[in-house]
Design a protein around this motif. Sequence first.
Motif, mmCIF file in Angstrom:
data_model
loop_
_atom_site.group_PDB
_atom_site.id
_atom_site.type_symbol
_atom_site.label_atom_id
_atom_site.label_comp_id
_atom_site.label_asym_id
_atom_site.label_seq_id
_atom_site.Cartn_x
_atom_site.Cartn_y
_atom_site.Cartn_z
ATOM 1 N N VAL A 1 0.775 -1.355 -0.047
ATOM 2 C CA VAL A 1 -0.006 0.051 -0.003
ATOM 3 C C VAL A 1 0.908 1.372 -0.092
ATOM 4 O O VAL A 1 2.116 1.381 0.573
ATOM 5 C CB VAL A 1 -0.789 -0.088 1.416
ATOM 6 N N PRO A 2 0.303 2.303 -0.711
ATOM 7 C CA PRO A 2 1.271 3.437 -0.617
ATOM 8 C C PRO A 2 1.517 3.963 0.881
ATOM 9 O O PRO A 2 0.829 4.318 1.595
ATOM 10 C CB PRO A 2 0.357 4.606 -1.410
ATOM 11 N N GLY A 3 2.715 4.374 1.147
ATOM 12 C CA GLY A 3 3.236 4.900 2.358
ATOM 13 C C GLY A 3 3.830 3.809 3.392
ATOM 14 O O GLY A 3 4.555 4.466 4.196
ATOM 15 N N VAL A 4 3.524 2.630 3.235
ATOM 16 C CA VAL A 4 4.059 1.365 3.999
ATOM 17 C C VAL A 4 5.094 0.641 3.381
ATOM 18 O O VAL A 4 4.972 -0.278 3.049
ATOM 19 C CB VAL A 4 2.920 0.750 4.803
ATOM 20 N N GLY A 5 6.129 1.370 2.902
ATOM 21 C CA GLY A 5 7.273 0.562 2.241
ATOM 22 C C GLY A 5 8.074 0.085 3.115
ATOM 23 O O GLY A 5 8.041 0.198 4.252
ATOM 24 N N ARG A 6 9.097 -0.737 2.748
ATOM 25 C CA ARG A 6 10.209 -1.307 3.455
ATOM 26 C C ARG A 6 10.966 -0.427 4.298
ATOM 27 O O ARG A 6 11.365 -0.601 5.437
ATOM 28 C CB ARG A 6 10.995 -2.572 2.851
ATOM 29 N N THR A 7 11.262 0.751 3.715
ATOM 30 C CA THR A 7 12.149 1.655 4.364
ATOM 31 C C THR A 7 11.700 2.323 5.907
ATOM 32 O O THR A 7 12.133 2.172 6.690
ATOM 33 C CB THR A 7 12.508 2.974 3.501
ATOM 34 N N LYS A 8 10.355 2.795 5.536
ATOM 35 C CA LYS A 8 9.398 3.160 6.563
ATOM 36 C C LYS A 8 9.232 2.047 7.598
ATOM 37 O O LYS A 8 9.336 2.190 8.858
ATOM 38 C CB LYS A 8 8.451 3.820 6.233
ATOM 39 N N LEU A 9 8.739 0.816 7.195
ATOM 40 C CA LEU A 9 8.601 -0.278 8.074
ATOM 41 C C LEU A 9 9.854 -0.479 9.066
ATOM 42 O O LEU A 9 9.596 -0.893 9.829
ATOM 43 C CB LEU A 9 8.099 -1.455 7.150
ATOM 44 N N ARG A 10 10.957 -0.581 8.304
ATOM 45 C CA ARG A 10 12.196 -0.879 8.673
ATOM 46 C C ARG A 10 12.458 0.134 10.177
ATOM 47 O O ARG A 10 12.742 -0.608 11.344
ATOM 48 C CB ARG A 10 13.527 -0.954 7.912
ATOM 49 N N SER A 11 12.580 1.328 9.712
ATOM 50 C CA SER A 11 12.456 2.284 10.833
ATOM 51 C C SER A 11 11.527 1.993 12.250
ATOM 52 O O SER A 11 11.765 2.209 13.211
ATOM 53 C CB SER A 11 12.601 3.454 10.343
ATOM 54 N N PHE A 12 10.319 1.742 11.818
ATOM 55 C CA PHE A 12 9.212 1.807 12.455
ATOM 56 C C PHE A 12 9.168 0.385 13.520
ATOM 57 O O PHE A 12 9.251 0.445 14.635
ATOM 58 C CB PHE A 12 7.904 1.426 11.681
#
Length: 313
Positions: free
Chosen positions: A131-142
């Motif tokens: 889905v837009p906005g929840v890619g692996r880059t943000k997810l990894r930091s989250f």
Amino acid sequence: MLNQLERWIFFYDMALHPVPEDAPDMPMVDVMGLAEQLWREGEAVWLFQKKTAALRIQDVVHHPDKEAYVMLISYADQNVSDPVFSDLETGDLRVEPKLQGEGVAISAHLVISTKKRAPGEAVYLCLLEDVPGVGRTKLRSFLTSIFRKSSNFTFDTEDGRELKCRPSAEMAGHMSQTFQEDLASGSAIKGFELIQYERGAEEWDEPEYLKERKRQVVIDVKRDVPADVAIDLANRLKGKARNSGYTDMRIRYKRPEGKQKSILMGTAREDAADAISIRSELLTVEEPLNQCSDEIRTELADQMLDKLVAERD
């Protein structure tokens, strides 16, 4: 836009790196158990972009029989433009403004194995709804932030001291497509196909006999382009296609020996490079999926669990 009855899923390996480096591995089942407890306490949230955007665990379910966790992760952003709705017959527009403190929200399912990919390696298979906005880059930091907040791990050093430790998350995609390698070896992009389902205007419908289900636009490429330019071109075209209501895009290319190949991707994907190079599958559901939900959708989660078990075991 997201198709209500379809979702693409990406296949990733998630590695848990110990922090500090000399700490022992921390099992995923224990790490996720602590994250689940943090969610129950209402603290599983990560604020970023100067606290104008947030990722949070919205829902979580442990499946011990499948050795996996299912998480629903929501993303909200105050900086995203207010959603606009259009009347299909008149074209009249309605803006739905955000209230104070709100952000436009979207959610994604994440399925994480608690069984190691191989003995001795702290690497676990996971599947992510695209889905837009929840890619692996943000997810990894989250996830790293959540693991830091929830961690209660300790270890003894060689000199007898007890130190705290935590895991850091890293995600790598399963490579199953050879598009970039094909281009590097001399393959050439020949064109794109934009696909739109359930066209709202129903221009070609005849109520008694016909119902328009799919529309395609074929776009030819006038000359060969290198791999990096091809991906940039795909990203730009993908954005335009999504804004025009097209849900899928097919990339057609020709290999040096003359064989034609194609790759299908959803226009809602954040990055065409991931869509091209990382293994993905398209799942369908019978009940429409909302853009954002406050609980795990069992129909989709069960399919993702089955895919995870089949790939892992």
